[in-house]
Design a protein around this motif. Structure first.
Motif, mmCIF file in Angstrom:
data_model
loop_
_atom_site.group_PDB
_atom_site.id
_atom_site.type_symbol
_atom_site.label_atom_id
_atom_site.label_comp_id
_atom_site.label_asym_id
_atom_site.label_seq_id
_atom_site.Cartn_x
_atom_site.Cartn_y
_atom_site.Cartn_z
ATOM 1 N N VAL A 133 -2.374 7.523 10.954
ATOM 2 C CA VAL A 133 -1.458 7.161 9.872
ATOM 3 C C VAL A 133 -1.729 5.742 9.400
ATOM 4 C CG1 VAL A 133 0.960 6.754 9.300
ATOM 5 C CG2 VAL A 133 0.331 8.761 10.614
ATOM 6 N N ALA A 134 -1.930 4.816 10.353
ATOM 7 C CA ALA A 134 -2.177 3.419 9.990
ATOM 8 C C ALA A 134 -3.453 3.261 9.181
ATOM 9 C CB ALA A 134 -2.227 2.566 11.255
ATOM 10 N N ARG B 127 -4.545 5.147 6.922
ATOM 11 C CA ARG B 127 -4.319 5.537 5.541
ATOM 12 C C ARG B 127 -3.382 4.583 4.800
ATOM 13 N NH1 ARG B 127 -3.757 10.552 8.220
ATOM 14 N NH2 ARG B 127 -1.495 10.523 7.935
ATOM 15 N N CYS B 128 -2.817 3.609 5.499
ATOM 16 C CA CYS B 128 -1.923 2.641 4.872
ATOM 17 C C CYS B 128 -2.728 1.641 4.043
ATOM 18 C CB CYS B 128 -1.103 1.915 5.952
ATOM 19 S SG CYS B 128 0.162 0.789 5.309
ATOM 20 N N THR B 129 -2.188 1.215 2.929
ATOM 21 C CA THR B 129 -2.884 0.264 2.059
ATOM 22 C C THR B 129 -2.885 -1.155 2.624
ATOM 23 O OG1 THR B 129 -0.843 -0.124 0.812
ATOM 24 C CG2 THR B 129 -2.317 1.610 0.028
ATOM 25 N N VAL C 100 -3.003 -2.520 9.459
ATOM 26 C CA VAL C 100 -1.950 -2.270 10.442
ATOM 27 C C VAL C 100 -2.552 -2.322 11.835
ATOM 28 C CG1 VAL C 100 -0.176 -0.666 11.245
ATOM 29 C CG2 VAL C 100 -0.711 -0.795 8.814
ATOM 30 N N SER D 273 5.494 6.969 10.143
ATOM 31 C CA SER D 273 4.783 7.337 8.920
ATOM 32 C C SER D 273 5.578 6.938 7.680
ATOM 33 C CB SER D 273 4.514 8.844 8.918
ATOM 34 O OG SER D 273 3.858 9.238 7.731
ATOM 35 N N LEU E 217 5.632 3.105 7.274
ATOM 36 C CA LEU E 217 4.367 2.591 6.743
ATOM 37 C C LEU E 217 4.207 2.919 5.257
ATOM 38 C CD1 LEU E 217 1.863 3.288 9.684
ATOM 39 C CD2 LEU E 217 2.959 1.135 9.031
ATOM 40 N N GLN E 218 4.726 4.065 4.826
ATOM 41 C CA GLN E 218 4.704 4.367 3.397
ATOM 42 C C GLN E 218 5.559 3.378 2.621
ATOM 43 O OE1 GLN E 218 5.742 8.437 2.559
ATOM 44 N NE2 GLN E 218 4.171 9.273 3.936
ATOM 45 N N SER F 125 3.600 0.240 2.239
ATOM 46 C CA SER F 125 2.557 0.360 1.218
ATOM 47 C C SER F 125 3.128 0.256 -0.189
ATOM 48 C CB SER F 125 1.821 1.695 1.382
ATOM 49 O OG SER F 125 1.171 1.763 2.636
ATOM 50 N N LYS F 126 4.305 0.821 -0.421
ATOM 51 C CA LYS F 126 4.848 0.910 -1.768
ATOM 52 C C LYS F 126 5.679 -0.301 -2.174
ATOM 53 C CE LYS F 126 5.163 5.976 -1.619
ATOM 54 N NZ LYS F 126 6.087 7.149 -1.653
ATOM 55 N N ASP G 115 6.346 -6.192 9.215
ATOM 56 C CA ASP G 115 5.394 -6.622 8.191
ATOM 57 C C ASP G 115 5.773 -8.013 7.715
ATOM 58 O OD1 ASP G 115 6.927 -6.566 5.479
ATOM 59 O OD2 ASP G 115 7.474 -4.653 6.410
#
Length: 471
Positions: A360-361, A363-365, A368, A391, A394-395, A398-399, A423
């Motif tokens: 999952v990490a 795929r994070c922008t 991580v 998950s 982390l989304q 990213s957003k 973060d």
């Protein structure tokens, strides 16, 4: 200190009548916690005097004074009613009349309990929920009688009637004595003149026998008496606060819902959350299939049909259409993989949280760092909830966070699974604002989990989730 000799002296001490003080209530056990509107407004204003000095004259103190003063007559009535009716019902159990009389006694105690909860709410700021209602299996007097006798709340109300009375006597005496003595001594310089003018004595009598008596009558002794009264007056609110803590415990523990019934209500609410969440997930899956992979497969079938028709007359166009269809197949497969990963990723089942969260990490922008310190795996259901919690967090990073980096830490603390996602973004996340964090908190609460959000404006943000291990 004047000493007067003689053969006969009056024995009265000159204590004028006074009114008792009621507890200086602290935070409620299961409710508002503080003192209603005016006191909450006081907390928002800057006081010139500290709490210890202004407590004796605050409206909160006088409301609690009313609670203690009312406790004694109410306790007498409630105790008398409970003992009389329960004894009468128990004595008549040899006949059929004993059962309805005993049920009426319990019902009356439940009614008194409602009044006591209202009194505690109005004077102590203690908001206690109603106990579990009567559960009747049918209609009629017999069904009602059976439900009253089977109700634990009814018997707890009787126990409250028996226990509250002796405590009301004790707290009434302590409060009235401390309050009366404190204010009497504090105001002694104002009414000292009463003794020499009307009683023929020097002042308050500390000691007296057939030969001599000791009075507080000179300026130094009067001043010291007032200082002692000031100390007693300042200490009385805190003494009575301790007394009202017992009243709060009695009302909350005996007149509110039992822990078992409260737990049943909580589980029913959690079950509703789980059902709603499952239904929402099913709708999301159906929508993703309908708008994503299903739509692509329908278009793919149409393209392959056209390619089949053109195969004989225009092989190059047919080959081009087949090549495009091949690309659509790859896209549809990727969407199906993403959808399957959203339902339950295979890597979580096969390799556990460490590998799943690392995937999952990746795929994070935001970069991580993931650290998982688990000697063994938790229950599969808890493991899945932990995965989807991280998950979703982390989304959000990213957003919305604008962060440059983030960390994910997972560890076990006794019988709890701990997750922390942090973060260095702009902060300002609030689970109470009705955002996705609120829904995440409800999902965790459905399995006795906890979500804590620490996100001041300007950052950093730290979200901690706690889940039961359940292995």
């Amino acid at each position: 200190m004047a000493t007067q000799y003689g053969t006969q002296f009056g024995q009265g001490e000159g204590h004028g009548p006074g009114s008792g003080y009621e507890p200086f209530g602290g935070p409620g056990l299961h409710g508002r916690g503080d003192d209603r509107g005016d006191h909450r407004g006081d907390d928002r204003r800057r006081h010139l005097l500290p709490a210890g000095l202004r407590a004796p004259v605050e409206a909160r103190s006088w409301r609690e004074l009313g609670y203690v003063l009312l406790s004694l007559p109410i306790g007498i009535m409630l105790f008398t009613y409970a003992v009389t009716m329960v004894s009468l019902g128990a004595g008549l159990l040899v006949t059929f009349l004993g059962i309805p009389v005993l049920a009426a006694a319990l019902a009356g105690c439940r009614l008194f309990g409602s009044l006591e909860r209202a009194r505690a709410r109005a004077l102590l700021g203690l908001d206690v929920r109603e106990p579990e209602p009567l559960r009747t299996t049918g209609g009629g007097v017999l069904a009602w009688t059976g439900s009253v006798l089977r109700s634990g709340a009814s018997w707890r109300a009787v126990l409250y009637a028996l226990v509250q009375f002796p405590w009301a006597v004790f707290s009434f005496v302590v409060a009235v004595v401390f309050w009366t003595v404190g204010w009497s001594f504090l105001t002694y310089p104002l009414w000292f003149w009463v003794f020499p003018t009307w009683a023929g004595r020097g002042g308050i009598q500390l000691y007296g026998d057939a030969h001599h008596s000791v009075y507080l009558d000179n300026p130094f002794e009067i001043t010291m008496t007032a200082l002692v009264g000031l100390l007693l007056t300042l200490a009385t609110p805190w003494i009575v606060r301790a007394l009202t803590t017992v009243d709060r415990v009695l009302v909350y523990g005996l007149l509110g819902p039992s822990r078992l019934s409260a737990r049943v209500v909580e589980l029913e609410s959690d079950r509703g959350v789980v059902v709603d969440t499952a239904a929402a997930d099913l709708r999301r899956i159906e929508r993703d299939l309908h708008d994503g992979a299903q739509a692509r497969l329908v278009a793919l079938a149409m393209d392959l049909g056209l390619a089949k028709e053109k195969l004989a007359e225009d092989p190059r166009a047919a080959a081009r259409m087949v090549d495009e269809a091949h690309g659509e197949v790859k896209t549809a497969l990727q969407e199906l993989r993403d959808l399957a990963r959203g339902i339950h990723p295979a890597v979580l089942t096969d390799r556990g949280l460490d590998a799943a969260l690392s995937a999952v990490a990746s795929r994070c922008t935001v970069p991580v760092r993931v650290e998982v310190d688990l000697a063994q795996r938790p229950a599969p259901a808890i493991e899945g909830i932990a995965y989807f919690t991280v998950s979703e967090l982390l989304q959000n990073i990213s957003k919305h966070s604008g962060a440059r980096s983030a960390t994910v830490d997972v560890w076990r603390s006794e019988d709890r699974l701990m997750l922390q996602v942090a973060d260095d973004g702009i902060g300002g996340a609030d689970a109470a604002a009705g955002s996705g964090l609120a829904g995440l908190a409800e999902r965790l609460d459905a399995v006795d989990g906890i979500l804590l959000v620490d996100s001041p404006a300007g950052g950093p943000t730290r979200v901690t989730a706690e889940l039961p291990w359940r292995r």
